[in-house]
Design a protein around this motif. Structure first.
Motif, PDB file in Angstrom:
ATOM      1  N   ARG A   1      23.712  19.783   5.168  1.00  0.00           N
ATOM      2  CA  ARG A   1      23.747  18.666   6.104  1.00  0.00           C
ATOM      3  C   ARG A   1      23.964  19.217   7.507  1.00  0.00           C
ATOM      4  NH1 ARG A   1      27.598  16.281   3.151  1.00  0.00           N
ATOM      5  NH2 ARG A   1      26.255  15.116   1.745  1.00  0.00           N
TER       6      ARG A   1
ATOM      7  N   LEU B   1      25.578  18.053  10.868  1.00  0.00           N
ATOM      8  CA  LEU B   1      26.520  16.968  11.173  1.00  0.00           C
ATOM      9  C   LEU B   1      26.483  16.552  12.639  1.00  0.00           C
ATOM     10  CD1 LEU B   1      29.445  18.315   8.977  1.00  0.00           C
ATOM     11  CD2 LEU B   1      28.129  16.226   8.555  1.00  0.00           C
TER      12      LEU B   1
ATOM     13  N   LEU C   1      27.178  21.580  14.163  1.00  0.00           N
ATOM     14  CA  LEU C   1      28.132  21.676  13.047  1.00  0.00           C
ATOM     15  C   LEU C   1      27.371  21.422  11.745  1.00  0.00           C
ATOM     16  CD1 LEU C   1      31.175  21.899  12.209  1.00  0.00           C
ATOM     17  CD2 LEU C   1      31.271  19.407  12.397  1.00  0.00           C
TER      18      LEU C   1
ATOM     19  N   HIS D   1      27.320  21.293   7.304  1.00  0.00           N
ATOM     20  CA  HIS D   1      28.037  21.206   6.042  1.00  0.00           C
ATOM     21  C   HIS D   1      27.432  22.271   5.126  1.00  0.00           C
ATOM     22  CE1 HIS D   1      30.516  17.674   4.216  1.00  0.00           C
ATOM     23  NE2 HIS D   1      31.248  18.668   4.614  1.00  0.00           N
TER      24      HIS D   1
ATOM     25  N   LEU E   1      27.533  24.561   1.586  1.00  0.00           N
ATOM     26  CA  LEU E   1      27.973  24.500   0.191  1.00  0.00           C
ATOM     27  C   LEU E   1      28.056  25.912  -0.399  1.00  0.00           C
ATOM     28  CD1 LEU E   1      28.573  22.304  -1.959  1.00  0.00           C
ATOM     29  CD2 LEU E   1      26.150  22.385  -2.582  1.00  0.00           C
TER      30      LEU E   1
ATOM     31  N   LEU F   1      32.571  22.618  -0.299  1.00  0.00           N
ATOM     32  CA  LEU F   1      31.748  22.111   0.789  1.00  0.00           C
ATOM     33  C   LEU F   1      32.586  22.178   2.062  1.00  0.00           C
ATOM     34  CD1 LEU F   1      29.063  20.724   1.525  1.00  0.00           C
ATOM     35  CD2 LEU F   1      30.086  18.548   0.852  1.00  0.00           C
ATOM     36  N   VAL F   2      32.116  22.968   3.040  1.00  0.00           N
ATOM     37  CA  VAL F   2      32.942  23.276   4.206  1.00  0.00           C
ATOM     38  C   VAL F   2      32.152  23.011   5.494  1.00  0.00           C
ATOM     39  CG1 VAL F   2      34.386  25.046   5.301  1.00  0.00           C
ATOM     40  CG2 VAL F   2      34.018  25.119   2.824  1.00  0.00           C
ATOM     41  N   GLU F   3      32.828  22.418   6.501  1.00  0.00           N
ATOM     42  CA  GLU F   3      32.206  22.229   7.823  1.00  0.00           C
ATOM     43  C   GLU F   3      32.316  23.541   8.606  1.00  0.00           C
ATOM     44  OE1 GLU F   3      33.781  18.287   9.700  1.00  0.00           O
ATOM     45  OE2 GLU F   3      34.765  18.651   7.787  1.00  0.00           O
TER      46      GLU F   3
ATOM     47  N   ARG G   1      33.186  19.157  -6.622  1.00  0.00           N
ATOM     48  CA  ARG G   1      32.838  19.631  -5.282  1.00  0.00           C
ATOM     49  C   ARG G   1      34.055  19.398  -4.397  1.00  0.00           C
ATOM     50  NH1 ARG G   1      27.018  17.968  -2.997  1.00  0.00           N
ATOM     51  NH2 ARG G   1      26.364  19.485  -4.557  1.00  0.00           N
ATOM     52  N   VAL G   2      34.718  20.489  -4.016  1.00  0.00           N
ATOM     53  CA  VAL G   2      35.903  20.392  -3.163  1.00  0.00           C
ATOM     54  C   VAL G   2      35.434  20.367  -1.709  1.00  0.00           C
ATOM     55  CG1 VAL G   2      38.095  21.445  -2.522  1.00  0.00           C
ATOM     56  CG2 VAL G   2      37.216  21.720  -4.852  1.00  0.00           C
ATOM     57  N   VAL G   3      35.874  19.371  -0.960  1.00  0.00           N
ATOM     58  CA  VAL G   3      35.421  19.194   0.414  1.00  0.00           C
ATOM     59  C   VAL G   3      36.552  19.603   1.343  1.00  0.00           C
ATOM     60  CG1 VAL G   3      34.512  17.546   2.078  1.00  0.00           C
ATOM     61  CG2 VAL G   3      33.986  17.274  -0.363  1.00  0.00           C
ATOM     62  N   ASP G   4      36.372  20.722   2.055  1.00  0.00           N
ATOM     63  CA  ASP G   4      37.396  21.215   2.966  1.00  0.00           C
ATOM     64  C   ASP G   4      37.109  20.661   4.362  1.00  0.00           C
ATOM     65  OD1 ASP G   4      39.424  22.538   4.176  1.00  0.00           O
ATOM     66  OD2 ASP G   4      38.816  24.562   3.565  1.00  0.00           O
TER      67      ASP G   4
ATOM     68  N   THR H   1      37.443  20.803   7.743  1.00  0.00           N
ATOM     69  CA  THR H   1      37.927  21.831   8.666  1.00  0.00           C
ATOM     70  C   THR H   1      37.539  21.569  10.110  1.00  0.00           C
ATOM     71  OG1 THR H   1      35.909  23.019   8.158  1.00  0.00           O
ATOM     72  CG2 THR H   1      37.881  23.679   6.979  1.00  0.00           C
ATOM     73  N   ALA H   2      36.780  20.496  10.370  1.00  0.00           N
ATOM     74  CA  ALA H   2      36.250  20.392  11.735  1.00  0.00           C
ATOM     75  C   ALA H   2      36.279  18.963  12.243  1.00  0.00           C
ATOM     76  CB  ALA H   2      34.848  20.988  11.782  1.00  0.00           C
TER      77      ALA H   2
ATOM     78  N   TYR I   1      34.546  16.067  11.409  1.00  0.00           N
ATOM     79  CA  TYR I   1      34.411  14.891  10.559  1.00  0.00           C
ATOM     80  C   TYR I   1      35.695  14.637   9.774  1.00  0.00           C
ATOM     81  CZ  TYR I   1      29.596  13.317  10.964  1.00  0.00           C
ATOM     82  OH  TYR I   1      28.448  12.745  11.416  1.00  0.00           O
TER      83      TYR I   1
END
Lengths: 97, 200
Positions: free
Chosen positions: A43, A45, A65, A67, A69, A86-88, B152-155, B157-158, B160
Motif C-alpha cells: 500500500r 499511504l 510512506l 505499508h 509486508l 505489516l509495517v509503515e 498479520r501483526v500491524v506495527d 510506526t508512523a 497512520y
C-alpha cells in the motif's frame, strides 16, 4: 527526494541496514527488527513530512510512506509459517530488492 | 524551581487555561476554536465510537467499503470528530486472516475512535511480544483462532492509526445495529480478542 511514490504496490523492497542511533541524537520510526530485511510494498499511504527532521523542529522534507509486508518467521527465525508483519516505512528507508 | 511549580498549581484552572489559550492564539499555534474542537474530540473519543463503526460496517456493505478505503471519512460520516487526528486506516479480518495492532515504538493508537489505549498496550511486554510471539500472546488472552488462520501483526510506526474490522459472529445474524455495537469491545478492534456473544 520528491514526495511522489516511486515504489509500486507489489515491489520487493529492502529496508536499509542503517543504525543512525549509533552516530548521534536521532528520532527514528523504522523498527530495529526490519532493518536490512526484505518485504513487499502492499500500500502507498501518501506523503508525509519526515519525522526524523520534524522531531528536531527542522524543516522537514516530504516523503512517501509505504505499508510493507514481511514474513514473520523470516524475521525472528521462529513462529508460524504464513504469519506476517505489516509495517509503515518511509521511502527514505527503502531500496528496491 | 519547587516554588514556581507550587505557585502554578495554586493558579485556578480556569485562569491558567485562559492564559495558555491566549498565548497559543497570540503565537499562532492554535486558535480558541481549534482548542474547543480538540477538547470535544478527546471527550467524545471512546471505544463506543469505534464499535458504532464496526456495527454499521457489518450491516451496511457500502459503509464497509468506505471504511476500508478511507477510515477517517467513514468515522466523520457517523459524526465522529476527526479534524486534526492522524489518518485512520481500517484493516478487515477474513476467515483466514487475523489482524493484531501494536506500536513497537511507543503507543500509537486510534484514539479518535477508541479513546485512550489500555495501560498494557504501552507496556514493553505487549509491544515486544506482539511482533515476536503473537500466537503466544493471543493464547494468554484466551483468543483461539480457527486452524489455518494466518496472523498479520500491524506495527503502527508512523503517520497512520490502525483499527481492525473483526468478523461478525455467526450467532448475530438477526441482531440490529445497536445490539451489534454493544457487543464490540476495544480489544476486539485491535485484534487482541474476537467479538464474542455472551454464553458462547
Amino acid at each position: 527526494m520528491s514526495g511522489s511514490p516511486q515504489l509500486a504496490v507489489g515491489s520487493r523492497v529492502r529496508v536499509r541496514d542503517d543504525w543512525p542511533e549509533t552516530r548521534g541524537r536521532v528520532h527514528i520510526r523504522t523498527p530495529h527488527y526490519v532493518r536490512g530485511r526484505t518485504g513487499t510494498v502492499v500500500r502507498c499511504l501518501g506523503d508525509f513530512p519526515d519525522p526524523e527532521q520534524l522531531a528536531f523542529a527542522r524543516p522537514a522534507r516530504i516523503l512517501p510512506l509505504y505499508h510493507v509486508l514481511f514474513e514473520q518467521p523470516q524475521i525472528w527465525l521462529e513462529g508460524c509459517a504464513g504469519d506476517q508483519l505489516l509495517v509503515e516505512i518511509y521511502g527514505s528507508w527503502l531500496e528496491p530488492s | 524551581m519547587a516554588g514556581t511549580v507550587l505557585r502554578l498549581e495554586e493558579v485556578a484552572g480556569e485562569r491558567l487555561l485562559r492564559a495558555v489559550a491566549a498565548l497559543l492564539a497570540a503565537k499562532g499555534i492554535a486558535s480558541p476554536t481549534e482548542i474547543t474542537e480538540q477538547i470535544a474530540m478527546t471527550d467524545n473519543a471512546s471505544p463506543a465510537q469505534g464499535a458504532r463503526m464496526v456495527a454499521r460496517a457489518w450491516v451496511d456493505p457500502q459503509f464497509r467499503a468506505l471504511m476500508l478505503s478511507d477510515g477517517t471519512r467513514a468515522a466523520e460520516m457517523l459524526g465522529i470528530p476527526m479534524r486534526g487526528a492522524p489518518p485512520l486506516g481500517v484493516l478487515e479480518d477474513t476467515p483466514d486472516l487475523h489482524h493484531l495492532i501494536v506500536c513497537t515504538l511507543c503507543s500509537c493508537y486510534p484514539r479518535a475512535v477508541l479513546g485512550y489505549p489500555p495501560f498494557w498496550y504501552k507496556s514493553g511486554a505487549y509491544r515486544a511480544r506482539a511482533v515476536r510471539d503473537p500466537r503466544g500472546l493471543l493464547a494468554e488472552w484466551g483468543t483461539v483462532l480457527d486452524p489455518g488462520v494466518r496472523i498479520r501483526v500491524v506495527d503502527s510506526t508512523a503517520d497512520y492509526r490502525w483499527m481492525v474490522l473483526p468478523l461478525r459472529p455467526a450467532e448475530t445474524a438477526k441482531w440490529n445495529e445497536d445490539r451489534l455495537a454493544a457487543l464490540v469491545r476495544e480489544t476486539d478492534m485491535i485484534g487482541v480478542t474476537l467479538p464474542r456473544v455472551a454464553g458462547d
